[in-house]
Design a protein around this motif. Structure first.
Motif, short mmCIF file in Angstrom:
data_model
loop_
_atom_site.label_atom_id
_atom_site.label_comp_id
_atom_site.label_asym_id
_atom_site.label_seq_id
_atom_site.Cartn_x
_atom_site.Cartn_y
_atom_site.Cartn_z
N PHE A 1 0.82 -1.21 0.01
CA PHE A 1 -0.14 -0.01 -0.02
C PHE A 1 1.00 1.34 0.07
O PHE A 1 2.10 1.43 0.60
CB PHE A 1 -0.91 -0.03 1.31
N SER A 2 0.57 2.48 -0.64
CA SER A 2 1.35 3.41 -0.80
C SER A 2 0.66 4.97 -0.39
O SER A 2 -0.66 5.09 -0.92
CB SER A 2 1.76 3.50 -2.40
N SER A 3 1.48 5.59 0.39
CA SER A 3 0.59 6.84 0.55
C SER A 3 0.74 7.74 -0.56
O SER A 3 -0.05 8.70 -0.73
CB SER A 3 1.72 7.46 1.92
N GLY A 4 1.76 7.56 -1.51
CA GLY A 4 1.58 8.29 -2.81
C GLY A 4 0.58 8.11 -3.62
O GLY A 4 0.00 8.98 -4.22
N ALA A 5 -0.15 7.05 -3.38
CA ALA A 5 -1.34 6.49 -4.18
C ALA A 5 -2.34 7.17 -3.39
O ALA A 5 -3.24 7.66 -4.37
CB ALA A 5 -1.39 5.07 -3.98
N GLU A 6 -2.38 7.33 -2.08
CA GLU A 6 -3.62 7.94 -1.51
C GLU A 6 -3.45 9.44 -2.00
O GLU A 6 -4.41 10.19 -2.26
CB GLU A 6 -3.44 7.95 -0.31
N ALA A 7 -2.24 10.22 -1.88
CA ALA A 7 -2.03 11.55 -2.28
C ALA A 7 -2.54 11.97 -3.65
O ALA A 7 -3.08 12.97 -3.93
CB ALA A 7 -0.63 12.15 -2.08
N ALA A 8 -2.46 10.72 -4.65
CA ALA A 8 -2.96 10.93 -6.10
C ALA A 8 -4.25 10.71 -6.23
O ALA A 8 -4.81 10.81 -7.18
CB ALA A 8 -1.95 10.12 -6.83
N GLY A 9 -4.83 10.32 -5.10
CA GLY A 9 -6.58 9.98 -5.08
C GLY A 9 -6.55 8.68 -5.79
O GLY A 9 -7.69 8.30 -6.50
N ALA A 10 -5.49 7.71 -5.90
CA ALA A 10 -5.67 6.42 -6.54
C ALA A 10 -5.62 5.20 -5.77
O ALA A 10 -5.77 4.17 -6.42
CB ALA A 10 -4.32 6.51 -7.61
N LEU A 11 -5.76 5.56 -4.41
CA LEU A 11 -5.79 4.31 -3.53
C LEU A 11 -7.23 3.84 -3.50
O LEU A 11 -7.98 4.72 -2.95
CB LEU A 11 -5.17 5.12 -2.13
N ARG A 12 -7.54 2.91 -3.78
CA ARG A 12 -9.18 2.40 -3.86
C ARG A 12 -9.38 1.01 -3.44
O ARG A 12 -8.49 0.31 -3.55
CB ARG A 12 -9.56 2.45 -5.42
N CYS A 13 -10.58 0.96 -2.85
CA CYS A 13 -10.89 -0.52 -2.50
C CYS A 13 -12.12 -0.80 -3.54
O CYS A 13 -13.10 -0.13 -3.82
CB CYS A 13 -11.62 -0.56 -0.94
N ARG A 14 -12.20 -2.12 -3.95
CA ARG A 14 -13.50 -2.65 -4.67
C ARG A 14 -14.18 -3.81 -3.88
O ARG A 14 -13.44 -4.67 -3.47
CB ARG A 14 -12.93 -2.99 -5.89
N ILE A 15 -15.33 -3.41 -3.58
CA ILE A 15 -16.16 -4.21 -2.66
C ILE A 15 -17.20 -4.65 -3.45
O ILE A 15 -18.11 -3.99 -3.75
CB ILE A 15 -16.52 -3.59 -1.24
N ASN A 16 -16.94 -6.03 -3.80
CA ASN A 16 -17.75 -6.52 -4.82
C ASN A 16 -17.70 -5.71 -6.04
O ASN A 16 -16.54 -5.50 -6.65
CB ASN A 16 -19.35 -6.80 -4.24
N ALA A 17 -18.48 -5.16 -6.37
CA ALA A 17 -18.43 -4.37 -7.77
C ALA A 17 -18.41 -2.89 -7.45
O ALA A 17 -18.45 -2.02 -8.48
CB ALA A 17 -19.62 -4.75 -8.81
N THR A 18 -18.40 -2.43 -6.21
CA THR A 18 -18.44 -0.98 -5.73
C THR A 18 -17.05 -0.62 -5.46
O THR A 18 -16.42 -1.27 -4.77
CB THR A 18 -19.51 -0.88 -4.55
N VAL A 19 -16.78 0.69 -6.09
CA VAL A 19 -15.40 1.18 -5.83
C VAL A 19 -15.39 2.37 -4.96
O VAL A 19 -16.10 3.32 -5.08
CB VAL A 19 -14.62 1.40 -7.08
N VAL A 20 -14.53 2.40 -3.78
CA VAL A 20 -14.58 3.42 -2.87
C VAL A 20 -13.08 3.81 -2.88
O VAL A 20 -12.29 3.15 -3.04
CB VAL A 20 -15.23 3.01 -1.54
N GLY A 21 -12.94 5.07 -2.32
CA GLY A 21 -11.59 5.62 -1.85
C GLY A 21 -11.07 4.70 -0.61
O GLY A 21 -11.72 4.16 -0.08
#
Length: 199
Positions: free
Chosen positions: A138-158
């Protein structure tokens, strides 16, 4: 332009055509990061691109290149090659597979993310339930870029970065309810997700 190879005024070889073009340039890539295993589909923006059977992308000065295709004016697509380690690489483009653009734009290779467990095991369909994901890459840089995501079944959330091995999925919005278990996967570039099959 026609080229001829001459010897004592006799033609030894004559080309059917030779194309001269201006130097290609790269100004932007998206996404700006991907996993070290490669395969991230990149959109490359620049100048003087044209369709060619030898159109290639190169990542830094490595010998590995990837085929590319023009998808629009000043835009092409290629897939990242695999990297031996995480880090930043300059993306260069060539129309003939030999001479590459200079300068370039950085693409960051990140350690491959993985999911080993989630907590709590139930209740993620309830708005506001904090879903903690444990794993790696996991990357703090990904969070800063708004690219750190979870996919729960078909739903994508930050997601919120906690450490290289933990994050919290944002469940402040309504998630699709499920009568059974939910699959949870993570992305550090907003495109490729883990395939850990953790529920």
């Amino acid at each position: 332009t026609i080229l001829e190879l001459l010897s004592d005024a006799s033609a030894l070889w004559r080309s059917s055509g030779f194309h001269v073009h201006g130097a290609v340039a790269v100004s932007e890539v998206a996404p700006v990061a991907g996993p070290v295993w490669g395969g991230t589909r990149l959109s490359v923006v620049g100048a003087r691109f044209r369709e060619s059977g030898s159109l290639r992308c190169r990542f830094e000065s490595s010998g590995a290149t990837a085929s590319a295709r023009v998808v629009g004016s000043g835009q092409l697509e290629c897939a990242s090659v695999a990297a031996s380690a995480a880090g930043s690489r300059r993306v260069a483009v060539s129309l003939n597979g030999q001479q590459f653009s200079s300068g370039g734009v950085a693409f960051t290779y990140r350690a491959a993310a993985s999911v080993s467990s989630v907590w709590p095991l139930r209740g993620v369909s309830v708005v506001g339930t904090a879903l903690t994901v444990l794993g790696g890459g996991f990357s703090s840089g990904a969070e800063a870029a708004g690219a750190l995501r979870c996919r729960i079944n078909a739903t994508v959330v930050g997601a919120a970065y906690v450490s290289g091995s933990a994050l919290v999925c944002n469940t402040s919005t309504s998630l699709a309810s499920s009568s059974g278990s939910a699959s949870v996967e993570v992305s550090t570039n907003g495109r490729e997700y883990t395939w850990s099959s953790v529920r």
